[in-house]
Design a protein around this motif. Sequence first.
Motif, PDB file in Angstrom:
ATOM      1  N   VAL A  20      -6.279   6.040   2.483  1.00  0.00           N
ATOM      2  CA  VAL A  20      -5.266   6.396   1.484  1.00  0.00           C
ATOM      3  C   VAL A  20      -5.516   5.639   0.190  1.00  0.00           C
ATOM      4  CG1 VAL A  20      -2.819   6.122   0.927  1.00  0.00           C
ATOM      5  CG2 VAL A  20      -3.491   7.120   3.109  1.00  0.00           C
ATOM      6  N   LEU A  21      -5.818   4.345   0.282  1.00  0.00           N
ATOM      7  CA  LEU A  21      -6.090   3.574  -0.926  1.00  0.00           C
ATOM      8  C   LEU A  21      -7.365   4.061  -1.619  1.00  0.00           C
ATOM      9  CD1 LEU A  21      -5.177  -0.061   0.231  1.00  0.00           C
ATOM     10  CD2 LEU A  21      -3.871   1.446  -1.282  1.00  0.00           C
ATOM     11  N   ARG A  22      -8.333   4.516  -0.840  1.00  0.00           N
ATOM     12  CA  ARG A  22      -9.560   5.043  -1.443  1.00  0.00           C
ATOM     13  C   ARG A  22      -9.258   6.299  -2.259  1.00  0.00           C
ATOM     14  NH1 ARG A  22     -12.976   8.912  -0.992  1.00  0.00           N
ATOM     15  NH2 ARG A  22     -11.844   9.835   0.772  1.00  0.00           N
ATOM     16  N   ALA A  52       0.827  -1.208   0.000  1.00  0.00           N
ATOM     17  CA  ALA A  52       0.000   0.000   0.000  1.00  0.00           C
ATOM     18  C   ALA A  52       0.859   1.254   0.000  1.00  0.00           C
ATOM     19  CB  ALA A  52      -0.923  -0.012   1.221  1.00  0.00           C
ATOM     20  N   ARG A  53       1.966   1.238   0.737  1.00  0.00           N
ATOM     21  CA  ARG A  53       2.856   2.392   0.761  1.00  0.00           C
ATOM     22  C   ARG A  53       3.490   2.621  -0.612  1.00  0.00           C
ATOM     23  NH1 ARG A  53       5.667   5.159   4.705  1.00  0.00           N
ATOM     24  NH2 ARG A  53       4.741   3.833   6.308  1.00  0.00           N
ATOM     25  N   LEU A  77      -6.531  -4.043  -0.402  1.00  0.00           N
ATOM     26  CA  LEU A  77      -6.043  -3.888  -1.769  1.00  0.00           C
ATOM     27  C   LEU A  77      -7.131  -4.254  -2.776  1.00  0.00           C
ATOM     28  CD1 LEU A  77      -2.448  -5.422  -1.432  1.00  0.00           C
ATOM     29  CD2 LEU A  77      -3.100  -3.013  -1.386  1.00  0.00           C
ATOM     30  N   GLN A  78      -7.878  -5.323  -2.495  1.00  0.00           N
ATOM     31  CA  GLN A  78      -8.929  -5.752  -3.417  1.00  0.00           C
ATOM     32  C   GLN A  78     -10.085  -4.757  -3.448  1.00  0.00           C
ATOM     33  OE1 GLN A  78      -9.801  -9.625  -1.833  1.00  0.00           O
ATOM     34  NE2 GLN A  78      -8.195 -10.651  -3.018  1.00  0.00           N
ATOM     35  N   ALA A  79     -10.497  -4.272  -2.288  1.00  0.00           N
ATOM     36  CA  ALA A  79     -11.645  -3.368  -2.224  1.00  0.00           C
ATOM     37  C   ALA A  79     -11.368  -2.044  -2.923  1.00  0.00           C
ATOM     38  CB  ALA A  79     -12.026  -3.117  -0.763  1.00  0.00           C
ATOM     39  N   SER A  80     -10.134  -1.620  -2.912  1.00  0.00           N
ATOM     40  CA  SER A  80      -9.794  -0.345  -3.544  1.00  0.00           C
ATOM     41  C   SER A  80      -9.455  -0.496  -5.016  1.00  0.00           C
ATOM     42  CB  SER A  80      -8.609   0.291  -2.811  1.00  0.00           C
ATOM     43  OG  SER A  80      -7.457  -0.527  -2.936  1.00  0.00           O
ATOM     44  N   GLY A  81      -9.494  -1.709  -5.525  1.00  0.00           N
ATOM     45  CA  GLY A  81      -9.138  -1.926  -6.922  1.00  0.00           C
ATOM     46  C   GLY A  81      -7.661  -1.788  -7.192  1.00  0.00           C
TER      47      GLY A  81
END
Length: 678
Positions: free
Chosen positions: A665-667, A490-491, A519-523
């Motif tokens: 952050v991923l969103r 993610a970083r 990771l999956q939910a944010s694509g």
Amino acid sequence: MTAELVRGQNHPLPGNRLEIRVSAGTPLVAAVTLGDEQGRVAGDGGWLAHPGEPHLPGVEVPRQAATQHRLAVDLGAMPDGVHRVHVLLALPGGRPDAPADFGAMAAPQLAVTTPEGAEIAGFTITGLGAETALLAAELYRRQGAWKIRAVGQGYAGGLPALFADQGVPEPATVAGQIQYAVERERARSVAPPPPAPAPPQPGPRAGAAPAARAAGAGPGTDASSDTSTDTSVDGDTDASDNASAGIDYRHPRRRPTRAPAAAQHSRPDARADASATSAEPATLNGGPTPPPTVPGQAPPPQDPAGRPAPTGPPEPFAGDAAGWSMEERLHNQIWGMFEDLARTVAAYRSAEDFARSRYEQELDRLLADPRTRGGAAADAARDAAELKQVALVDQARAVLDRDLAQLTVEAEVVDPALPPAYAGWENPCWHAYQVPAEPPLAVRLGSLTLPEAPELRIPLLARMPLNRGLWIDSADDRRLALDTAVAIAARLLASHPAGAFAVHALDPAGSATQALAPLQASGALVLPTAAAGAAGVGEVLGRLTERVDLLQMAMRGGAADALPPGLDTAEHLLIVHEFPYAFDDRAVNQLRYLADEGPGAGVHLLLVADREDAAAYGPVLDPLWRSMLRLTPLPSDHLADPWVGHAWTYEPALVPPGSQVLTEVLRRLAAARPAYGP
């Protein structure tokens, strides 16, 4: 109080005007090079002072080879671009009475004094062998204040090898010019000046403890402790007292070629400007005897009248390092803090070893003599030796505490200024996260600590693009290892522009679904879900292997324009979970190929595995493990530092429990990133 230094140790200098006095049992040649932040030769008006050309701004060196020199230095007259001044010593060539190398002569001694003769620091260069030239010492700036560092780095290849290490153009030719200049002069010894009464010593630097009287050794850049050596029982200083532990004190990032000063990656506190000196009993800018005037040369520059000497270390500030941008300056500052901590702890540990060794030697001498083996006198001698050991360790600890306090203050200033790529997940900068427009210089993988300062955490930064794969060792905690891998992935995603970094995941048994959910939910994954089963593993590995093949052929053939039009230019990261489950021999070979050739084509590995699980493959996978950087999900002192021999404790950069910062952050990244296709 005079500080007797050993290799790697440093000592603050009370003013700009100094003398460096060299004593040796045989005539030596002295020279000086002016360097930039990384020690590469620099200076608009010349960078080398030697017997043929003895003057530089603020520097004057001897014109002859001599057994004793007095060299004068004016630090206030150094050009702005000079950050290190290296004091060099070499054996003169072509002399029948000269020893073959430094190992065949008495150990050279250096003393840094005031112009009036009051000694500030000394250094006995021991442990030399086949070397014929050496970098004896260097003066350098640390946050605007000057210090001296004892170096004692020998070169068996002589001056050519030393100059090559400092980036001198045509080092062999320059070394030949120096030897030719020495041959033109009659070698003579300069009688040492009579000792002058020591003036009152200046007060201690703000926040500094007295210099420790203990020998130690520390590595290649700035925060080594300042220590001195006591005399032994018989009143003489043992040669072994200052013996080095065999550490290579050269800066680990020096290169054989010189880069422009503005592009160097170093930090000012890793700079060393070693002052030079004169073979005549003279001092620059005044003193008991003015320096001789050389026909055709301008007189030495004068120090502006009334310039106050620094009275303490300046307040640290974020970005106190060289670099084009704040990001680069912070990166170099963090690297310098790592060097500082490594040096000061190495010096303290060496001081402890020295104190213990000398205590044991004194006891051995007492036991070896029947007259001192027993009785009240023997008990008193043992008590005195023990007290001396305790005093040495206490003094070394005081220096360590001083250096740690300075580093702690610097860390408190630097940490709030870190960009997200360098900051821990707990840092407030992540709450103001914005998708970057440029790839990062480096990415934080965790923190490093040493037992002497567990509260002082130095960020472990990996330069981008990654040139080594990452291996998260899951032997102790498999779920936490996977969480660590997700946090790192993610970083990496959040530190790159939208669409510039892609992530693949292999989860053969489907046991990582919950951990990979952010990771999956944010694509963020290239595929909607992690590849499962042997078929999924083979499909992803085959696709990435083909990508590396295409890019390698295009780069080697100079035909980048011939790549398929749909091939994206993003960096790719492959997370491999539960290796080697569902890996056949072909898949293992593909993984090894990606580990070896992938980084050059922008494909990187992040392996979550227990090495014992792959024991059935025997030595086939040994090159794979060795090629990757091993990280642990729990704090572990497994990261070896070959520079000074420390075992650093690594702590992973995990998201605080209950925090939603990673998801948020991923969103934000997903909102700015184009959707990936299979």
